[in-house]
Design an enzyme around this catalytic site. Structure first.
Site, PDB file in Angstrom:
ATOM      1  N   GLU A 108       0.795  -1.233   0.000  1.00  0.00           N
ATOM      2  CA  GLU A 108       0.000   0.000   0.000  1.00  0.00           C
ATOM      3  C   GLU A 108       0.823   1.276   0.000  1.00  0.00           C
ATOM      4  O   GLU A 108       0.310   2.329  -0.371  1.00  0.00           O
ATOM      5  CB  GLU A 108      -0.957  -0.001   1.198  1.00  0.00           C
ATOM      6  CG  GLU A 108      -2.033  -1.059   1.104  1.00  0.00           C
ATOM      7  CD  GLU A 108      -3.255  -0.732   1.943  1.00  0.00           C
ATOM      8  OE1 GLU A 108      -3.335   0.382   2.480  1.00  0.00           O
ATOM      9  OE2 GLU A 108      -4.144  -1.596   2.054  1.00  0.00           O
ATOM     10  N   GLU A 170      -4.366   7.191  -2.738  1.00  0.00           N
ATOM     11  CA  GLU A 170      -3.166   7.976  -2.496  1.00  0.00           C
ATOM     12  C   GLU A 170      -2.784   7.878  -1.029  1.00  0.00           C
ATOM     13  O   GLU A 170      -3.593   7.504  -0.187  1.00  0.00           O
ATOM     14  CB  GLU A 170      -3.385   9.445  -2.878  1.00  0.00           C
ATOM     15  CG  GLU A 170      -4.495  10.133  -2.113  1.00  0.00           C
ATOM     16  CD  GLU A 170      -4.656  11.588  -2.538  1.00  0.00           C
ATOM     17  OE1 GLU A 170      -3.638  12.286  -2.645  1.00  0.00           O
ATOM     18  OE2 GLU A 170      -5.801  12.011  -2.748  1.00  0.00           O
TER      19      GLU A 170
END
Length: 234
Positions: A108, A170
């Protein structure tokens, strides 16, 4: 705080064994927010014995400390809901929760943690098992604090800056002092604000006597078991 007991009776293991469910058949579980009956699924083996147990996940409070001892937490902006969330995911079969932390951090954010640094870098925050915490299914999460040290850790792209990947739209750095103040309520996915405020209380207990403002959590009495003194060991 204790949870209110549901009026619905849970199936016994004997009942589950006799009421075999084909693959993909949905069963109902009671939880989420607001608390209500929700469709879910069971894992069923080749012998058609189904185990309707909570899923196991990990949540990571990835943080960094500046030269003037100010803390920032790296969080993701989810691609599905647009909400802020801690880094994390489900634990794979055959995987330890600690190894899941290393894997999810890399997937991630791109952070690669050397194996020799892993034990010292991550500390347990607590265990979050409230069936109301997540709307998808009953998920038990083990939350860890993970300090990002650019001096001994790197990223897959070599920049030394965490970047989004996997299901993270993001990755952004949020000042710890703004969590629960500027960023609160529905800004956060599930009970991730509670996890972050617990971490904030633990880390601030060693640096300041200032009380942590707790507002906007999905429930004030989310069931969890918290560790003490996380920050002073990291």
């Amino acid at each position: 705080a204790s949870l209110k007991s549901s009026s619905k009776k849970l199936l016994s293991s004997k009942a589950l064994a006799s009421a075999a469910c084909p693959h993909g058949e949905e069963r109902t579980w009671h939880g989420g927010h607001p608390v209500e009956d929700r469709p879910g699924s069971c894992w069923c083996g080749a012998d058609e014995y189904c185990m309707c147990t909570p899923s196991v996940a990990i949540d990571i409070v990835l943080y960094s400390t500046s030269e003037n001892d100010e803390h920032s937490v790296w969080v993701v902006k989810r691609g599905d809901t647009g909400q802020l969330a801690t880094i994390g995911g489900f634990v794979d079969v055959g995987e330890t929760t600690e190894n899941a932390v290393l894997r999810e951090a890399e997937e991630e954010t791109g952070i690669i943690i050397p194996p020799e640094r892993a034990d010292a870098a991550m500390k347990l925050i607590g265990v979050y098992s409230d069936p109301r915490r997540d709307n998808r299914r009953h998920i038990v999460s083990i939350a860890y604090a993970l300090e990002f040290l650019s001096s001994s850790m790197t990223t897959k792209d070599g920049t030394g800056v965490p970047k989004g990947g996997d299901d993270a739209k993001e990755v952004i750095a949020v000042p710890l002092e703004e969590i629960g103040v500027k960023y609160k309520g529905e800004d956060w996915y599930a009970d991730h604000l509670t996890i972050l405020l617990d971490f904030k209380e633990q880390i601030m207990a060693t640096t300041t006597a200032k009380a942590v403002v707790r507002e906007g959590e999905i429930y004030e009495d989310v069931a969890r078991a918290r560790c003490e003194g996380v920050a002073e060991e990291v």
